[in-house]
Write an enzyme that holds these catalytic residues in place. Structure first.
Site, PDB file in Angstrom:
ATOM      1  N   ASP A   1       0.861  -1.181   0.000  1.00  0.00           N
ATOM      2  CA  ASP A   1       0.000   0.000   0.000  1.00  0.00           C
ATOM      3  C   ASP A   1       0.902   1.237   0.000  1.00  0.00           C
ATOM      4  OD1 ASP A   1      -3.194   0.582   1.169  1.00  0.00           O
ATOM      5  OD2 ASP A   1      -1.749   2.220   1.027  1.00  0.00           O
ATOM      6  N   ILE A   2       0.562   2.192  -0.860  1.00  0.00           N
ATOM      7  CA  ILE A   2       1.410   3.377  -1.020  1.00  0.00           C
ATOM      8  C   ILE A   2       1.329   4.310   0.205  1.00  0.00           C
ATOM      9  CG2 ILE A   2      -0.218   4.940  -2.209  1.00  0.00           C
ATOM     10  CD1 ILE A   2       3.381   4.179  -3.329  1.00  0.00           C
TER      11      ILE A   2
ATOM     12  N   HIS B   1     -10.001  -5.726  -3.078  1.00  0.00           N
ATOM     13  CA  HIS B   1      -8.684  -5.917  -2.473  1.00  0.00           C
ATOM     14  C   HIS B   1      -8.799  -6.204  -0.988  1.00  0.00           C
ATOM     15  CE1 HIS B   1      -9.608  -1.577  -2.438  1.00  0.00           C
ATOM     16  NE2 HIS B   1      -8.966  -1.529  -1.276  1.00  0.00           N
TER      17      HIS B   1
ATOM     18  N   HIS C   1      -6.641  -5.812   2.553  1.00  0.00           N
ATOM     19  CA  HIS C   1      -5.487  -5.209   3.228  1.00  0.00           C
ATOM     20  C   HIS C   1      -4.890  -6.247   4.187  1.00  0.00           C
ATOM     21  CE1 HIS C   1      -6.404  -0.802   2.461  1.00  0.00           C
ATOM     22  NE2 HIS C   1      -7.606  -1.313   2.241  1.00  0.00           N
TER      23      HIS C   1
HETATM   24  P1  5GP Z   1      -9.872   1.272   0.189  1.00  0.00           P
HETATM   25  O1  5GP Z   1     -10.406   1.226  -1.226  1.00  0.00           O
HETATM   26  O2  5GP Z   1      -9.629  -0.098   0.759  1.00  0.00           O
HETATM   27  O3  5GP Z   1     -10.729   2.133   1.073  1.00  0.00           O
HETATM   28  O4  5GP Z   1      -8.448   2.003   0.139  1.00  0.00           O
HETATM   29  C1  5GP Z   1      -7.588   1.858  -0.950  1.00  0.00           C
HETATM   30  C2  5GP Z   1      -6.159   1.675  -0.478  1.00  0.00           C
HETATM   31  O5  5GP Z   1      -5.352   1.655  -1.638  1.00  0.00           O
HETATM   32  C3  5GP Z   1      -5.630   2.786   0.425  1.00  0.00           C
HETATM   33  O6  5GP Z   1      -5.048   2.213   1.589  1.00  0.00           O
HETATM   34  C4  5GP Z   1      -4.593   3.515  -0.449  1.00  0.00           C
HETATM   35  O7  5GP Z   1      -3.472   3.964   0.278  1.00  0.00           O
HETATM   36  C5  5GP Z   1      -4.207   2.459  -1.455  1.00  0.00           C
HETATM   37  N1  5GP Z   1      -3.878   3.021  -2.752  1.00  0.00           N
HETATM   38  C6  5GP Z   1      -4.616   3.924  -3.466  1.00  0.00           C
HETATM   39  N2  5GP Z   1      -4.023   4.202  -4.634  1.00  0.00           N
HETATM   40  C7  5GP Z   1      -2.884   3.468  -4.669  1.00  0.00           C
HETATM   41  C8  5GP Z   1      -1.853   3.328  -5.638  1.00  0.00           C
HETATM   42  O8  5GP Z   1      -1.839   3.943  -6.711  1.00  0.00           O
HETATM   43  N3  5GP Z   1      -0.835   2.476  -5.327  1.00  0.00           N
HETATM   44  C9  5GP Z   1      -0.817   1.774  -4.168  1.00  0.00           C
HETATM   45  N4  5GP Z   1       0.230   0.950  -3.966  1.00  0.00           N
HETATM   46  N5  5GP Z   1      -1.773   1.870  -3.230  1.00  0.00           N
HETATM   47  C10 5GP Z   1      -2.804   2.723  -3.485  1.00  0.00           C
END
Ligand code: 5GP
Length: 131
Positions: free
Chosen positions: A29-30, A93, A95
């Site tokens: 995660d970035i 996805h 985590h």
């Molecule tokens: P969620 O959709 O589970 O609420 O959050 C999306 C997750 O993806 C977040 O923790 C965010 O930091 C991560 N994320 C969003 N865009 C990117 C990206 O371009 N690259 C990576 N490696 N992680 C990402």
């Protein structure tokens, strides 16, 4: 339009990859909550985790198990915490987050600031332990 995660899978957007097979992909995660915070995705682009077909969902969980084992072998922690939100990126996805206490998995917490070299080193360490 392809999701940002599909672009990562296709190499159009760089990522810190930790594991991959024919159907699944795992990368850091970035904006990590902890060192080793990893996202595990199906390559198939489906928004909502529970809309995946049964075979893909069960395969994703088994792939995540292998990734979690690799993470916990290189990141000191009590457990690998598991979270599913999907509120930001519309591509299913999971985590995987190394945790020592409940508060380590609070998504309101400020994220870690890791530089590219640190992220690269963590991803490589996990990747070498992936079986
Ligand atoms: P969620 O959709 O589970 O609420 O959050 C999306 C997750 O993806 C977040 O923790 C965010 O930091 C991560 N994320 C969003 N865009 C990117 C990206 O371009 N690259 C990576 N490696 N992680 C990402």
């Amino acid at each position: 339009m392809a999701s940002i995660f599909s672009k990562i899978v296709n190499g159009e957007i760089p990522s810190y990859r930790v594991a991959e097979d024919e159907k699944y992909f795992a990368f850091l995660d970035i904006n990590p909550l902890a060192e080793g915070h990893t996202l595990v995705i199906p390559k198939q682009e489906v928004d909502y985790l529970f809309n995946l077909d049964q075979e893909t969902l069960s395969g994703l969980v088994l792939f995540a198990q292998r990734v979690a084992k690799a993470i916990e072998s290189v990141i000191p922690c009590k457990r690998i915490g598991v979270a599913v939100l999907g509120l930001e990126v519309p591509h299913a996805h999971i985590h995987l987050i190394p945790i020592n206490s409940e508060s380590d998995i609070d998504f309101h917490k400020p994220k870690l600031k890791l530089n590219p070299e640190q992220l690269d080193a963590i991803a490589q360490k996990i990747a070498t332990k992936f079986e």
